[in-house]
Design an enzyme around this catalytic site. Structure first.
Site, PDB file in Angstrom:
ATOM      1  N   LYS A 136      43.092  32.270  39.042  1.00 45.90           N
ATOM      2  CA  LYS A 136      44.085  31.635  39.934  1.00 45.90           C
ATOM      3  C   LYS A 136      43.861  30.133  40.109  1.00 45.90           C
ATOM      4  O   LYS A 136      44.808  29.386  40.316  1.00 45.90           O
ATOM      5  CB  LYS A 136      44.102  32.327  41.294  1.00 45.90           C
TER       6      LYS A 136
ATOM      7  N   GLU B 219      51.771  31.350  50.937  1.00 48.93           N
ATOM      8  CA  GLU B 219      51.420  32.596  51.595  1.00 48.93           C
ATOM      9  C   GLU B 219      50.278  33.223  50.806  1.00 48.93           C
ATOM     10  O   GLU B 219      50.001  32.833  49.668  1.00 48.93           O
ATOM     11  CB  GLU B 219      52.598  33.563  51.606  1.00 48.93           C
TER      12      GLU B 219
ATOM     13  N   SER C 170      40.419  38.885  34.295  1.00 52.14           N
ATOM     14  CA  SER C 170      41.014  37.853  35.166  1.00 52.14           C
ATOM     15  C   SER C 170      40.116  37.404  36.306  1.00 52.14           C
ATOM     16  O   SER C 170      40.236  36.284  36.791  1.00 52.14           O
ATOM     17  CB  SER C 170      42.356  38.350  35.707  1.00 52.14           C
TER      18      SER C 170
HETATM   19  C1  LIG Z   1      45.830  37.763  41.817  1.00 53.93           C
HETATM   20  C2  LIG Z   1      45.058  38.383  40.757  1.00 53.93           C
HETATM   21  C3  LIG Z   1      45.679  39.080  39.698  1.00 53.93           C
HETATM   22  C4  LIG Z   1      47.150  39.322  39.624  1.00 53.93           C
HETATM   23  O1  LIG Z   1      47.948  38.178  39.492  1.00 53.93           O
HETATM   24  P1  LIG Z   1      48.702  37.812  38.147  1.00 53.93           P
HETATM   25  O2  LIG Z   1      49.596  36.692  38.577  1.00 53.93           O
HETATM   26  O3  LIG Z   1      49.453  39.015  37.684  1.00 53.93           O
HETATM   27  O4  LIG Z   1      47.678  37.380  37.170  1.00 53.93           O
HETATM   28  C5  LIG Z   1      44.886  39.596  38.682  1.00 53.93           C
HETATM   29  N1  LIG Z   1      43.543  39.465  38.703  1.00 53.93           N
HETATM   30  C6  LIG Z   1      42.907  38.815  39.698  1.00 53.93           C
HETATM   31  C7  LIG Z   1      41.430  38.718  39.660  1.00 53.93           C
HETATM   32  C8  LIG Z   1      43.630  38.256  40.765  1.00 53.93           C
HETATM   33  O5  LIG Z   1      43.004  37.616  41.747  1.00 53.93           O
END
Ligand SMILES: *Cc1c(COP(=O)(O)O)cnc(C)c1O
Length: 403
Positions: free
Chosen positions: A93, A115, A381
């Protein structure tokens, strides 16, 4: 001209999806953001500043790791991980939050407004605000504030103002409404920083551009490691930012199969999941067209996922489009498969993944079976520290792991 240059069109449409359907008072502000972005996207000083930040603050490039032990235990394709868990603040993010904050700085704005649901976007944006010395106002439902105490503490430590939202169900949807209302009064000095590859134009396009670094790095690193492109690229999809970041590195390589993974939660019944593309239909939510989970009148369905970062009844417009095109396929992992993957990656690789990312790992584990000689690149992610208490208190330590 390649896919990325052609999409979206000048008005932010990916086929029928996308666009900007917003109150007239907000139109000039979104227009100003779109124009400012188009201006600076090719500006050398902006590009150099973002490059500097990625290297010296975020710690990029993040590595690609070969999940050797896990691949061997499954017996099939080789699984590789793009390590966004090692990006500063522990997830992808920050890639778009730093880009949005830098854009705000170039527009002369003093404040970032957003938000947050579980608090991940709020923490990443507060981090960016601290770096740039900007004010940060995060709207959060009272229910989420009570549930996500550590993230509230983080945001406050980072200097953000957390605005509790006390109307309606007091969760994410009301937090969006509250943040929009606040933005309407402060549009001159503030920028609204959306937390995924969704929302009204130009955010889906901008967030993709900021997250594209994942795919660009991963493509180069993967080729360097293996001499080839991966056969499959896999990422979880909430709004779709980490997935579009990975996909954009390979979208112009037709031999790479792209897989988005949605949360099937407790199963396919209404309210049990947030598998929007899998079970939804075209509609509109929060100012843009996309596939949605909604009733006949267009009211969003309740959603569930074990990963709070994935439970949204809409999805980014570009994923809706890639699904219809058939360029990407969208599958699912349920809560149980996700927990298995969470335990397996921890045990076999020494990497504790976020529950969101565990969906992608779970899907890759299913995909790997019987695909000997193939390769799967998973976007990891984020890291799972935030999920430790919840998982261990409710489900233990994975003693009965079946692989
Ligand atoms: C917020 C988040 C997501 C989901 O958000 P996307 O916009 O679909 O990438 C996925 N993995 C993590 C670790 C997150 O914090």
């Amino acid at each position: 001209m390649g896919y990325l240059k052609q999409h979206p069109d000048a008005n932010g449409f990916f086929g029928e999806y996308g666009g900007a359907f917003i109150p007239p008072q907000l139109e000039p502000h979104f227009k100003a953001i779109a124009e400012a972005y188009d201006r600076i996207a090719s500006d050398a000083s902006y590009i150099n500043e973002l490059r500097y930040i990625r290297k010296h603050f975020q710690g990029r490039p993040t590595p690609v790791s070969h999940a050797r032990n896990l691949s061997r235990a499954i017996g099939g394709a080789n699984i590789y991980l793009k390590r966004e868990d090692l990006n500063h603040s522990g997830a992808h993010k920050l890639n778009h939050c730093m880009g949005e904050a830098l854009l705000a700085k170039h527009m002369g704005k003093k404040k970032l407004i957003a938000e947050t649901g579980a608090g991940q976007h709020g923490v990443a944006l507060a981090t960016a605000a601290a770096y740039f010395g900007m004010e940060c106002e995060i709207h959060m439902g009272e229910v989420d504030i009570a549930k996500e105490h550590p993230n509230v503490m983080r945001m406050k430590l980072l200097g953000a103002t957390v605005v509790p939202v006390s109307f309606g169900a007091r969760t994410l949807k009301e937090a969006v409404d509250s943040a929009f209302m606040s933005y309407m009064d402060q549009g001159e000095e503030a920028i609204y920083a959306i937390g995924s590859a969704l929302g009204p134009h130009p955010f889906p396009k901008m967030v993709r551009a900021f997250q594209q670094i994942i795919g660009e790095e991963a493509r180069e690193q993967f080729i360097e490691m293996t001499g080839e492109l991966p056969d499959h690229a896999v990422a979880c999809v909430g709004g779709g930012s980490n997935a579009i970041g990975l996909f954009s590195g390979f979208i112009e390589d037709p031999e790479v199969q792209l897989h988005g993974v949605e949360p099937l939660g407790k199963g396919p019944g209404k309210g049990n999941h947030a598998a929007t593309i899998t079970y939804g239909k075209p509609g509109q939510i929060h100012g843009f067209n996309c596939i949605v989970l909604a009733d006949e009148e267009g009211n969003p369905d309740p959603v569930h996922s074990i990963a709070s970062g994935l439970d949204y009844p809409g999805v980014g417009p570009e994923h809706s489009y890639l699904h219809d095109l058939g360029r990407a396929t969208y599958g699912t992992a349920d809560d149980k498969e996700t927990l298995e993957a969470f335990y397996a990656l921890s045990r076999y690789e020494g990497i504790i993944p976020a529950l969101e990312s565990s969906h992608a790992v779970a899907y890759a584990m299913k995909l790997a079976k019987g695909r000997n000689g193939q390769t799967i690149l998973v976007n990891l992610s984020g890291r799972g520290d935030k999920d430790l208490d919840y998982v261990t208190e409710n489900f233990g330590f994975g003693e009965d792991l079946s692989i």
